[in-house]
Write an enzyme that holds these catalytic residues in place. Structure first.
Site, PDB file in Angstrom:
ATOM      1  CD  GLU A  47      -3.048  -0.788   0.141  1.00 52.03           C
ATOM      2  OE1 GLU A  47      -3.488   0.370   0.003  1.00 52.03           O
ATOM      3  OE2 GLU A  47      -3.421  -1.741  -0.566  1.00 52.03           O
ATOM      4  CG  ASP A  65      -8.369   4.236  -6.229  1.00 50.36           C
ATOM      5  OD1 ASP A  65      -8.852   5.383  -6.088  1.00 50.36           O
ATOM      6  OD2 ASP A  65      -8.140   3.483  -5.266  1.00 50.36           O
ATOM      7  CB  THR A  70      -6.156   6.545  -0.990  1.00 44.68           C
ATOM      8  OG1 THR A  70      -7.012   6.062  -2.022  1.00 44.68           O
ATOM      9  CG2 THR A  70      -5.599   5.375  -0.201  1.00 44.68           C
TER      10      THR A  70
END
Length: 259
Positions: A47, A65, A70
């Site tokens: 990640e 994405d 995020t």
């Protein structure tokens, strides 16, 4: 037995306490704090390209994405609802915080890649708030509630050991409950779980195959190295207990957890 004979009856010798062996020792799983730490480091390598997952509390960006921002230790997203869950938990711990004002916007953004109501101040506010141990606590607790605990419980129900538990956890983190369920169902169509009499290695191969197919169906160019050069490497080595030393690659970068 007569009283005379009883006087001369030998006292039974206590049976020796069995010594734990490789076959009788309790096998580790991700509920062990050491193995949970390994799991966090493995996820963080994929990640955030680091094993130092605690350094990622302030992380935030839009990675393109389709899930908006995020953020944090496992990639909570503004477009999937779990980032709002983190801030809701943080607000319960600390009502007067600089992120609470974004909750109405986050509620409206569930399912959206938009930054409406967040820009231009959210990124800076998140990074500042992430220095607060209470926001770090909120991230840890939501990670466990939504991802770690349910995935490990399901894996144990399926008769899987530490590697399988991690494979479930990583899949749930990346694909969410619906994606995880789809992948597991596909695997069950190819192999039985150990809990139902199947071979653990065969089932995990089926699960990893199903996950890779799921990823590539969504994006044929998607990088699947977190499976190919990480989880599959451990499985091919027969390391079902995920015992260190662990050596793997993600996105071409090499990582090691020493013994």
């Amino acid at each position: 037995m007569s009283s005379v004979l009883a006087q001369f009856s030998p006292t039974p010798t206590p049976s020796p306490t069995p010594t734990a062996t490789a076959s009788t020792a309790v096998r580790p799983d991700l509920t062990d704090p050491r193995w949970k730490e390994y799991a966090q480091e493995l996820v963080s390598s994929a990640e955030n390209s680091t094993l130092d997952w605690r350094s990622q509390y302030p992380y935030v960006e839009d990675i393109g994405d389709g899930n908006g921002y995020t953020a944090g230790i496992i990639g909570f997203c503004s477009g999937t609802g779990d980032l709002a869950d983190v801030i809701t938990r943080y607000t319960a711990l600390k009502p007067n915080n600089i992120l609470a004002k974004y909750l109405p916007a986050l509620a409206a953004l569930d399912g959206s890649a938009s930054h409406q109501g967040l820009d231009p101040t959210f990124v800076g506010d998140w990074r500042l708030a992430a220095q607060d141990p209470l926001l770090q606590q909120a991230q840890n607790e939501e990670r466990d509630r939504q991802y770690f605990t349910p995935s490990v419980q399901q894996a144990k129900t399926d008769g899987l050991h530490a590697l399988g538990q991690f494979a479930y956890y990583d899949a749930l983190v990346v694909h969410g409950p619906v994606g995880f369920a789809t992948i597991r169902t596909a695997a069950l169509g190819k192999a039985r779980t150990p809990a139902t009499g199947g071979d653990e290695t065969a089932f995990l191969n089926a699960f990893l195959d199903a996950r890779k197919a799921y990823m590539l169906a969504a994006d044929p160019n998607r990088n699947t190295s977190r499976i190919d050069t990480a989880q599959r490497v451990f499985l091919q080595a027969g390391n079902l207990d995920l015992r260190p030393p662990l050596n793997w690659k993600v996105y071409g970068d090499s990582y090691t957890i020493p013994a």
